[in-house]
Design an enzyme around this catalytic site. Structure first.
Site, PDB file in Angstrom:
ATOM      1  N   LYS A 194       2.204  -4.863  -0.265  1.00  0.00           N
ATOM      2  CA  LYS A 194       2.853  -3.446   0.268  1.00  0.00           C
ATOM      3  C   LYS A 194       1.722  -2.833   0.637  1.00  0.00           C
ATOM      4  O   LYS A 194       0.778  -2.464   0.075  1.00  0.00           O
ATOM      5  CB  LYS A 194       3.448  -2.854  -1.230  1.00  0.00           C
ATOM      6  CG  LYS A 194       3.876  -1.534  -0.791  1.00  0.00           C
ATOM      7  CD  LYS A 194       4.661  -0.951  -1.906  1.00  0.00           C
ATOM      8  CE  LYS A 194       5.289   0.542  -1.723  1.00  0.00           C
ATOM      9  NZ  LYS A 194       5.995   1.103  -2.678  1.00  0.00           N
ATOM     10  N   LYS A 217       6.075  -5.722   2.758  1.00  0.00           N
ATOM     11  CA  LYS A 217       6.571  -4.451   3.131  1.00  0.00           C
ATOM     12  C   LYS A 217       5.628  -3.535   3.772  1.00  0.00           C
ATOM     13  O   LYS A 217       4.468  -3.453   3.090  1.00  0.00           O
ATOM     14  CB  LYS A 217       7.079  -3.911   1.752  1.00  0.00           C
ATOM     15  CG  LYS A 217       7.752  -2.619   2.140  1.00  0.00           C
ATOM     16  CD  LYS A 217       7.986  -1.893   0.451  1.00  0.00           C
ATOM     17  CE  LYS A 217       8.409  -0.649   1.051  1.00  0.00           C
ATOM     18  NZ  LYS A 217       8.252   0.371  -0.268  1.00  0.00           N
TER      19      LYS A 217
HETATM   20  C1  PBG Z   1       8.291   3.371  -4.282  1.00  0.00           C
HETATM   21  C2  PBG Z   1       8.762   2.742  -2.899  1.00  0.00           C
HETATM   22  C3  PBG Z   1       8.589   3.273  -1.365  1.00  0.00           C
HETATM   23  C4  PBG Z   1       9.508   2.452  -0.764  1.00  0.00           C
HETATM   24  C5  PBG Z   1      10.053   1.674  -1.652  1.00  0.00           C
HETATM   25  N1  PBG Z   1       9.743   1.686  -2.919  1.00  0.00           N
HETATM   26  C6  PBG Z   1       7.839   4.557  -0.961  1.00  0.00           C
HETATM   27  C7  PBG Z   1       6.329   4.629  -0.860  1.00  0.00           C
HETATM   28  O1  PBG Z   1       5.760   3.669  -1.447  1.00  0.00           O
HETATM   29  O2  PBG Z   1       5.825   5.592  -0.480  1.00  0.00           O
HETATM   30  C8  PBG Z   1       9.713   2.527   0.595  1.00  0.00           C
HETATM   31  C9  PBG Z   1      10.777   1.771   1.338  1.00  0.00           C
HETATM   32  C10 PBG Z   1      11.239   2.444   2.684  1.00  0.00           C
HETATM   33  O3  PBG Z   1      10.463   3.178   3.396  1.00  0.00           O
HETATM   34  O4  PBG Z   1      12.240   2.241   2.931  1.00  0.00           O
HETATM   35  N2  PBG Z   1       6.811   3.227  -4.408  1.00  0.00           N
END
Ligand code: PBG
Length: 322
Positions: free
Chosen positions: A196, A249
């Site tokens: 991520k 992601k």
């Molecule tokens: C929570 C989380 C996030 C997303 C999914 N889970 C935001 C972040 O890490 O700031 C982002 C999903 C999206 O942008 O569609 N940590």
């Protein structure tokens, strides 16, 4: 052997032939649809930066769930927006929290729909970070693990089918796996947000989930967009700790990472087509600058071609509608 023996256009000449040799095809079975569940009653609040996406209160979820089911989408990924936030994110792991209530409602309404829950603290903490914050503003990795495990357990007690930790703390997959196993939930799979990245493509999500960090950024826990070797280490560690599905992601700017994960690990690979990727297409289409449907299909096909087995996408319903 080149031209004129080979003519690539022969197989492109007719639609039937093109269909016959197509290498990648999308199916509604590939999709997971994210849902935002908010506290309170009778709410269906549009997320401005994500046309077509809403925050629903649990009592208003029914039509949405039935629509998802009728479209044939197999799974949803739940995010919660609680009424109260505090520095330990305690609304995230109470048995009657928003996500826990939503899980119960969805499993009662539509037992065959797979319910996956996002496990993270950022939606529940007043500082908006994904972990416990020390006085000096740093994130305490190891203190966060127990809270994440509590959260995962409370989601499973409510009846979810799978948990998806998205916090990027070190060791959380192993910690959560152990907690689940010790509580007789060894059958519940974990989908880890393994690679991520610290991405600006999450902007619209933070409006939807009301989870923007109140100070600083997420660079001390989410990955630097410049790195791919590090992504391989993250994925390897999560697999070693017990992840069943590994996720990359965002998706669109990270197709090389999806491909590398698919090729290097024999694990089901998920890709998260995130909020900013969705918002860009919707915004350009609203201006008449892009053909929304074609661009959507091209992006989703590319994510699958890169190697994703599963695509988490706000486009899932649009795709399923055809
Ligand atoms: C929570 C989380 C996030 C997303 C999914 N889970 C935001 C972040 O890490 O700031 C982002 C999903 C999206 O942008 O569609 N940590």
């Amino acid at each position: 052997m080149g031209f004129p023996i080979n003519r690539m256009r022969r197989l492109r000449s007719r639609r039937n032939i093109r269909d016959m040799i197509r290498e990648t095809s999308l199916s509604v079975n590939d999709f997971v649809y994210p849902l935002f569940v908010i506290y309170g009653k009778d709410k269906k609040i549009p997320v401005k930066s994500m046309p077509g996406v809403f925050q629903f209160s649990v009592d208003n979820l029914k039509d949405e769930i039935l629509e998802i089911k009728s479209l044939g989408i197999p799974a949803v990924l739940l995010f919660g927006i609680p009424e109260h936030k505090d520095n330990m994110g305690s609304s995230g792991y109470k048995d009657d929290g928003v996500v826990q209530n939503a899980v119960k409602f969805i499993k009662d309404t539509c037992p065959e729909l797979i319910v996956i829950t996002d496990v993270c603290l950022c939606e529940y903490t007043d500082h908006g970070h994904c972990g416990v914050i020390e006085k000096d503003g740093t994130v305490n990795n190891d203190a966060t693990l127990e809270l994440l495990a509590q959260e995962a357990l409370s989601h499973i007690k409510a009846g979810c089918d799978m948990v998806a930790p998205s916090d990027m703390m070190d060791g959380r997959i192993g910690y959560i796996r152990k907690a689940l196993d010790e509580n007789n939930y060894s059958h519940v799979p974990i989908m880890s947000y393994a690679a991520k990245y610290c991405s600006s493509f999450y902007g619209p999500f933070r409006e939807a989930a009301e989870s923007a960090p109140q100070f600083g950024d997420r660079k001390t826990y989410q990955m630097d967009p410049a790195n791919i070797r590090e992504a391989m280490r993250e994925v390897a560690l999560d697999i070693e700790e017990g992840a069943d599905i590994v996720m990359v992601k965002p998706a669109l700017a990270y197709l090389d990472v999806i491909k590398a994960v698919r090729e290097n690990f024999n694990y089901p690979t998920a890709a998260y087509n995130v909020s900013g990727e969705y918002a860009m297409v919707k915004a350009a289409a609203a201006c008449g600058w892009l053909d929304e449907k074609r661009v959507m299909l091209e992006i989703l096909t590319a994510i699958k071609r890169a190697g994703a087995d599963l695509i988490i996408s706000y486009f899932a319903k649009d795709f399923a509608r055809g």
